[in-house]
Design a protein around this motif. Structure first.
Motif, PDB file in Angstrom:
ATOM      1  N   GLY A   1       0.788  -1.225   0.000  1.00 45.68           N
ATOM      2  CA  GLY A   1       0.000   0.000   0.000  1.00 45.68           C
ATOM      3  C   GLY A   1       0.819   1.273   0.000  1.00 45.68           C
ATOM      4  O   GLY A   1       0.342   2.321  -0.437  1.00 45.68           O
ATOM      5  N   SER A   2       2.066   1.199   0.466  1.00 43.82           N
ATOM      6  CA  SER A   2       2.899   2.404   0.506  1.00 43.82           C
ATOM      7  C   SER A   2       3.307   2.874  -0.887  1.00 43.82           C
ATOM      8  O   SER A   2       3.739   4.016  -1.055  1.00 43.82           O
TER       9      SER A   2
ATOM     10  N   PHE B   1      -3.987  -3.042   2.063  1.00 46.27           N
ATOM     11  CA  PHE B   1      -5.125  -2.141   1.877  1.00 46.27           C
ATOM     12  C   PHE B   1      -6.285  -2.589   2.759  1.00 46.27           C
ATOM     13  O   PHE B   1      -6.514  -3.802   2.930  1.00 46.27           O
ATOM     14  N   PRO B   2      -7.072  -1.623   3.290  1.00 48.95           N
ATOM     15  CA  PRO B   2      -8.320  -2.001   3.954  1.00 48.95           C
ATOM     16  C   PRO B   2      -9.288  -2.570   2.904  1.00 48.95           C
ATOM     17  O   PRO B   2      -9.091  -2.390   1.694  1.00 48.95           O
TER      18      PRO B   2
ATOM     19  N   MET C   1     -10.491  -0.487  -0.053  1.00 47.11           N
ATOM     20  CA  MET C   1      -9.454  -0.190  -1.041  1.00 47.11           C
ATOM     21  C   MET C   1      -9.065  -1.435  -1.837  1.00 47.11           C
ATOM     22  O   MET C   1      -8.652  -1.332  -2.990  1.00 47.11           O
TER      23      MET C   1
ATOM     24  N   LYS D   1      -1.159   6.346   1.156  1.00 50.19           N
ATOM     25  CA  LYS D   1      -2.112   6.636   2.240  1.00 50.19           C
ATOM     26  C   LYS D   1      -2.404   5.411   3.099  1.00 50.19           C
ATOM     27  O   LYS D   1      -2.727   5.535   4.272  1.00 50.19           O
ATOM     28  N   TYR D   2      -2.308   4.222   2.515  1.00 50.67           N
ATOM     29  CA  TYR D   2      -2.613   2.983   3.229  1.00 50.67           C
ATOM     30  C   TYR D   2      -1.389   2.068   3.220  1.00 50.67           C
ATOM     31  O   TYR D   2      -1.348   1.086   2.473  1.00 50.67           O
TER      32      TYR D   2
END
Length: 128
Positions: free
Chosen positions: A31-32, A43-44, A47, A38-39
């Motif tokens: 996610g970076s 990812f949540p 996302m 942002k995540y």
């Protein structure tokens, strides 16, 4: 021949991004280097769904490029003459976003990929 080469190059670039997005959707901890970092990590769920939808959009972009290049779906060649400009616009916006992202790794990895996709889709769009 040039159009075929450019289309295949675009297809390879798209495949790389599709595989990355699918990996994010499956929970890869990258996610970076996506969405401005942002995540970070995995990812949540919302996302991950977005990454899956992004993959589908990228497949459609590939279909448009290959159709405009005359490789597939010749019955939709007229439609692809307009649709390819949506691909160019999408690539332009993506290039800008990847160049201004706060994530330095996203800038280093994805900005060149999306800029190359912008170049390829522009060549395809401008082809006779």
């Amino acid at each position: 021949m040039e159009l075929l080469f450019v289309s295949i190059a675009a297809g390879i670039l798209l495949l790389i991004v599709i595989l990355f997005q699918l990996a994010l959707a499956c929970g890869a901890p990258w996610g970076s280097i996506a969405m401005g970092g942002k995540y970070p990590g995995r990812f949540p769920n919302h996302m991950r769904i977005a990454a899956l939808l992004q993959s589908l959009l990228l497949v459609l972009i590939g279909v448009i490029i290959f159709t405009r290049a005359g490789i597939i779906l010749s019955a939709y060649l007229d439609w692809s003459r307009m649709a390819i400009w949506g691909v160019v616009a999408y690539s332009l916006v993506g290039s800008i976003l990847n160049l201004i992202t706060p994530s330095k790794w996203e800038r280093r990895i994805w900005a060149p990929v999306v800029l190359a996709l912008l170049a390829c889709s522009s060549v395809v769009a401008l082809s006779a």
